[in-house]
Scaffold this motif. Structure first.
Motif, short mmCIF file in Angstrom:
data_model
loop_
_atom_site.label_atom_id
_atom_site.label_comp_id
_atom_site.label_asym_id
_atom_site.label_seq_id
_atom_site.Cartn_x
_atom_site.Cartn_y
_atom_site.Cartn_z
N ARG A 131 0.84 -1.21 0.00
CA ARG A 131 0.00 0.00 0.00
C ARG A 131 0.87 1.26 0.00
NH1 ARG A 131 -2.66 -3.10 4.13
NH2 ARG A 131 -4.55 -4.11 3.31
N PHE A 132 1.91 1.24 0.82
CA PHE A 132 2.83 2.37 0.86
C PHE A 132 3.46 2.60 -0.51
CE2 PHE A 132 7.29 3.65 1.09
CZ PHE A 132 7.19 4.89 1.71
N SER A 133 3.91 1.53 -1.14
CA SER A 133 4.57 1.64 -2.44
C SER A 133 3.62 2.18 -3.50
CB SER A 133 5.11 0.27 -2.87
OG SER A 133 6.06 -0.21 -1.94
N LYS A 134 2.38 1.79 -3.41
CA LYS A 134 1.38 2.28 -4.37
C LYS A 134 1.24 3.80 -4.25
CE LYS A 134 -2.17 1.78 -7.23
NZ LYS A 134 -2.03 1.27 -8.61
N VAL A 135 1.29 4.32 -3.03
CA VAL A 135 1.10 5.75 -2.80
C VAL A 135 2.30 6.57 -3.26
CG1 VAL A 135 0.85 7.51 -0.99
CG2 VAL A 135 -0.50 5.41 -0.89
N VAL A 136 3.53 6.05 -3.06
CA VAL A 136 4.74 6.85 -3.33
C VAL A 136 5.42 6.52 -4.64
CG1 VAL A 136 5.15 7.05 -0.84
CG2 VAL A 136 6.32 5.26 -2.13
N GLN A 137 4.88 5.61 -5.43
CA GLN A 137 5.57 5.13 -6.62
C GLN A 137 5.90 6.23 -7.64
OE1 GLN A 137 3.25 2.56 -9.22
NE2 GLN A 137 1.34 3.30 -8.34
N LYS A 138 5.14 7.32 -7.65
CA LYS A 138 5.39 8.39 -8.61
C LYS A 138 6.33 9.48 -8.09
CE LYS A 138 1.04 7.80 -11.13
NZ LYS A 138 -0.20 8.46 -11.61
N LEU A 139 6.79 9.34 -6.85
CA LEU A 139 7.76 10.28 -6.30
C LEU A 139 9.15 9.97 -6.87
CD1 LEU A 139 6.68 10.42 -2.53
CD2 LEU A 139 6.01 11.94 -4.40
N PRO A 140 10.06 10.93 -6.86
CA PRO A 140 11.40 10.72 -7.43
C PRO A 140 12.28 9.82 -6.56
CG PRO A 140 11.26 12.90 -6.46
CD PRO A 140 9.87 12.34 -6.42
N ILE A 141 11.90 8.55 -6.46
CA ILE A 141 12.67 7.56 -5.69
C ILE A 141 13.64 6.88 -6.65
CG2 ILE A 141 12.52 5.42 -4.38
CD1 ILE A 141 9.73 6.42 -3.44
N VAL A 142 14.92 7.02 -6.39
CA VAL A 142 15.94 6.56 -7.34
C VAL A 142 16.44 5.14 -7.04
CG1 VAL A 142 16.68 8.88 -7.91
CG2 VAL A 142 17.73 7.72 -5.98
N ASP A 143 16.19 4.63 -5.85
CA ASP A 143 16.57 3.25 -5.53
C ASP A 143 15.71 2.75 -4.38
OD1 ASP A 143 18.11 3.69 -2.84
OD2 ASP A 143 19.05 5.10 -4.23
N SER A 144 15.44 1.47 -4.37
CA SER A 144 14.64 0.88 -3.29
C SER A 144 14.91 -0.60 -3.19
CB SER A 144 13.14 1.14 -3.50
OG SER A 144 12.71 0.66 -4.77
N VAL A 145 15.01 -1.09 -1.95
CA VAL A 145 15.31 -2.49 -1.67
C VAL A 145 14.42 -2.96 -0.52
CG1 VAL A 145 17.10 -4.17 -1.07
CG2 VAL A 145 17.70 -2.12 -2.36
N LEU A 146 13.94 -4.19 -0.60
CA LEU A 146 13.10 -4.74 0.46
C LEU A 146 13.85 -5.84 1.20
CD1 LEU A 146 10.26 -4.81 1.80
CD2 LEU A 146 9.69 -6.66 0.20
N TYR A 147 13.88 -5.75 2.53
CA TYR A 147 14.53 -6.75 3.39
C TYR A 147 13.50 -7.35 4.34
CZ TYR A 147 19.03 -4.67 2.01
OH TYR A 147 20.10 -4.21 1.30
N LYS A 148 13.85 -8.52 4.88
CA LYS A 148 13.06 -9.13 5.95
C LYS A 148 14.00 -9.49 7.08
CE LYS A 148 9.55 -12.63 6.93
NZ LYS A 148 8.75 -13.77 6.39
#
Length: 256
Positions: free
Chosen positions: A175-192
């Protein structure tokens, strides 16, 4: 860096420790005026000068620096004209006389003669009075206090900021990613790690509205939001990498 214009002659700047670390500085280096802080103070001076319409040929800029309990640095910048300097000099003379009258030999001997709690109370009263007196040296006039309205602005020290969000389930991360996907995010990684999901995202922007949208979404959907935090290094070292690149794009696609 949050800048608050108190009035036409005074600006308050608050800089988080994480912002300083991002540009290779420490709060202690800023307070002590270390050599590597030259460019930082040049940038700060330029910003403050614009806020106060400062003329270096005819005016003086005074700065006081303090480290706060949370590690942030607070800087007060005061623009002073010749008239301000004259008034400040008078206040300094008055403050000096007050301090001398407060710390007379008799007063000190009276404190020394007390015992237990009474000694501490008496000494604290003196220190408080002296501190209050000194704080008034660069204080604003009452008229300025009444007529001024503080103006706050956010000035990032760098356009790039590294965000870390903690989620207790993958759905909230989506849900968070859906909201911010159009912002100028240049890199993103998901960890557990430890049953929790951690999303690292690099935002490249100095625009207040974009920074606000990013942080608002983080507060709404994540359990924890940190910016340029050293805790991210631990997660990157110890956590299990789930999505190694463009994690926000991939997570946003899952919600469609």
């Amino acid at each position: 860096m949050i800048i608050v214009k108190m009035n036409d002659t005074t600006v308050e700047c608050s800089i988080a420790a994480s912002e300083l670390h991002e540009i290779g500085l420490t709060p202690e280096a800023v307070i002590n005026g270390a050599e590597n802080t030259t460019s930082f103070f040049a940038q700060l001076g330029k910003e403050v000068g614009q806020q106060l319409d400062y003329n270096p040929e005819t005016e003086v800029m005074m700065m006081s620096k303090n480290i706060m309990m949370d590690g942030s640095v607070r800087i007060f910048a005061v623009k002073m004209t010749n008239e301000d300097i004259k008034k400040a000099s008078e206040r300094i003379r008055g403050a000096a006389l007050t301090v001398l009258n407060t710390l007379t030999k008799e007063k000190v001997e009276d404190i020394l003669a007390k015992t237990g709690r009474d000694k501490g109370v008496a000494f604290n009263e003196v220190i408080t009075k002296v501190s209050d007196t000194i704080s008034k040296i660069y204080g604003r006039e009452e008229a300025d206090m009444e007529n001024s309205e503080p103006e706050a602005s956010y000035q990032p020290l760098s356009e790039y900021a590294r965000y870390m969000m903690e989620f207790d389930n993958l759905e909230d991360a989506e849900r968070f990613s859906k909201v911010v996907q159009k912002l100028p995010i240049v890199d993103s990684v998901l960890y557990k790690y430890g049953g929790m999901y951690y999303l690292m995202a690099g935002l490249m922007s100095a625009r207040e509205e974009i920074i606000y949208d990013m942080r608002r979404a983080g507060v709404e959907y994540s359990e924890i939001l940190l910016v340029n935090a050293p805790e991210a290094m631990f997660i990157e070292e110890q956590g299990e990498k789930i999505i190694d690149s463009d994690a926000i794009i991939h997570l946003a696609d899952l919600t469609r």
